[in-house]
Design a protein around this motif. Structure first.
Motif, short mmCIF file in Angstrom:
data_model
loop_
_atom_site.label_atom_id
_atom_site.label_comp_id
_atom_site.label_asym_id
_atom_site.label_seq_id
_atom_site.Cartn_x
_atom_site.Cartn_y
_atom_site.Cartn_z
N ARG A 109 0.83 -1.21 0.00
CA ARG A 109 0.00 0.00 0.00
C ARG A 109 0.86 1.26 0.00
N ASP A 110 2.08 1.16 0.52
CA ASP A 110 2.98 2.31 0.53
C ASP A 110 3.65 2.54 -0.82
N LEU A 162 -9.04 -12.84 -7.78
CA LEU A 162 -9.99 -11.95 -8.44
C LEU A 162 -10.81 -11.17 -7.42
N SER A 163 -11.12 -11.82 -6.29
CA SER A 163 -11.82 -11.10 -5.22
C SER A 163 -10.93 -9.99 -4.65
N LEU A 164 -9.65 -10.31 -4.46
CA LEU A 164 -8.71 -9.32 -3.94
C LEU A 164 -8.57 -8.15 -4.90
N ALA A 165 -8.50 -8.46 -6.20
CA ALA A 165 -8.39 -7.39 -7.20
C ALA A 165 -9.57 -6.44 -7.10
N ASP A 166 -10.76 -6.99 -6.91
CA ASP A 166 -11.95 -6.16 -6.80
C ASP A 166 -11.89 -5.30 -5.55
N ALA A 198 -3.70 1.81 -5.48
CA ALA A 198 -2.65 1.77 -6.50
C ALA A 198 -2.14 0.35 -6.74
N ILE A 199 -2.73 -0.62 -6.06
CA ILE A 199 -2.29 -2.01 -6.20
C ILE A 199 -3.09 -2.70 -7.30
N ARG A 200 -2.39 -3.35 -8.22
CA ARG A 200 -3.02 -4.11 -9.29
C ARG A 200 -2.76 -5.60 -9.04
N LEU A 229 3.09 -7.64 -16.43
CA LEU A 229 2.07 -7.51 -15.38
C LEU A 229 2.61 -6.81 -14.13
N CYS A 230 3.94 -6.83 -13.95
CA CYS A 230 4.56 -6.22 -12.77
C CYS A 230 4.97 -4.77 -13.01
N SER A 231 4.85 -4.31 -14.22
CA SER A 231 5.30 -2.95 -14.54
C SER A 231 4.38 -1.90 -13.93
N PRO A 232 4.91 -0.78 -13.46
CA PRO A 232 4.05 0.30 -12.96
C PRO A 232 3.20 0.91 -14.07
N LYS A 233 3.55 0.63 -15.33
CA LYS A 233 2.75 1.13 -16.45
C LYS A 233 1.53 0.26 -16.71
N TRP A 234 1.51 -0.96 -16.14
CA TRP A 234 0.38 -1.86 -16.34
C TRP A 234 -0.75 -1.48 -15.41
N ASN A 235 -1.89 -1.11 -15.96
CA ASN A 235 -2.96 -0.58 -15.12
C ASN A 235 -4.18 -1.48 -15.04
N ARG A 236 -4.17 -2.61 -15.73
CA ARG A 236 -5.31 -3.52 -15.63
C ARG A 236 -5.22 -4.33 -14.34
#
Length: 292
Positions: free
Chosen positions: A134-135, A171-175, A181-183, A219-226
């Protein structure tokens, strides 16, 4: 030399060899990496060689030797990242076991052990890592799963069950984290590793772990926003995967239409169970209104 992305730090579990090692090495170009792999008393620690490869390529990495299912391991892994590098941005949950190849009803499938390592250990590590993630300005969590968790695998019921649970939890966590800011995403790799090796089969060179590692890096890139996606990856290619629901029909017609309905060619995917229910209810309402 390593690519600087703001000093990002990644933890990769089960990274001593196979896919985990490939993931750690690939992330070494954009992250400082905590290479986790359990220590075995009867052989050298395989994570050491992975760290050496990352450092030889100009990156920075450390070894962390906890077994992910050991009591206190989640806290120890996160602490190692914070003590060595002062932050944590990316968590790759790769550690896992396949369990015995046993059909249900023919013996012990190893369900308890497989679930403990493949599911519960991952849940505990995420919970331990969330405060640090989260930080981060761009926290990333990637669960390494399997298409077995979507479709099942004959003789691997325990493994498939653990990956199915992992998919649903991810998928629940993602929601839940969608507004942060966590993907959170899932990768289901196809790769030739020790876990998939068979003595009667020559590994396909196209299915080297690197063919899935490049997708993991994206998927780990800060540019990945999905967030909240499942990506099947292998041989340098990817495709999205998700559970689908077919057309809605009245129960009275089920005996006649069951085969047709269950064999649907097209389906609808949903971002969560609530959306699936809303769609189902809307279709039922529409059908009832048309009937009236």
């Amino acid at each position: 030399m390593a690519e600087d992305q703001g000093g990002r730090v990644a933890v990769v579990t089960g990274a001593g060899n196979g896919l985990g090692a490939a993931f750690a090495k690939a992330l070494g170009g954009s992250h400082r990496v905590v290479v986790n792999n359990r220590v075995h008393a009867d052989r050298p620690h395989s994570a050491v060689a992975v760290v050496e490869r990352i450092e030889a390529a100009g990156g920075s990495a450390i070894v962390e030797g906890s077994a992910v299912d050991r009591e206190g391991a989640p806290e120890a892994i996160v602490a190692a990242a914070l003590e060595a590098f002062g932050r944590l941005d990316t968590l790759v949950l790769n550690a896992g076991v396949s369990g015995p190849a046993t059909k249900v009803g023919e013996g012990d499938t190893g369900l308890a052990e497989v679930m403990r390592i493949n599911f519960f250990a991952n849940v505990a590590l995420v919970e331990a890592a969330l405060p640090a993630l989260r930080d981060s300005p761009a926290g990333r969590i990637v669960f390494v799963s399997s298409t077995g968790g979507l479709h099942g695998v004959r003789g691997r019921a325990a493994y498939s069950a653990s990956k199915g649970a992992l998919n649903a939890w991810a998928l629940s966590l993602a929601d839940e984290l969608r507004r942060t800011a966590i993907r959170v995403n899932v990768i289901a790799p196809y790769a030739a590793t020790n876990m998939t090796a068979r003595p009667d089969r020559v590994p396909d060179k196209r299915l080297s772990p690197k063919g899935a590692a490049d997708a993991l890096v994206a998927l780990c890139s800060p540019k990945w926003n999905r967030t909240g996606d499942i990506w099947v990856a292998g041989a340098g290619h990817v495709r999205p995967a998700r559970a689908l629901e077919g057309p809605v029909a009245r129960v009275a017609t089920l005996p006649e239409q069951a085969d047709t309905l269950a064999g649907f060619e097209r389906g609808t995917g949903f971002a969560g169970g609530e959306a699936a229910f809303a769609d189902f209810y809307a279709r039922v309402t529409q059908m009832e209104e048309q009937k009236a």
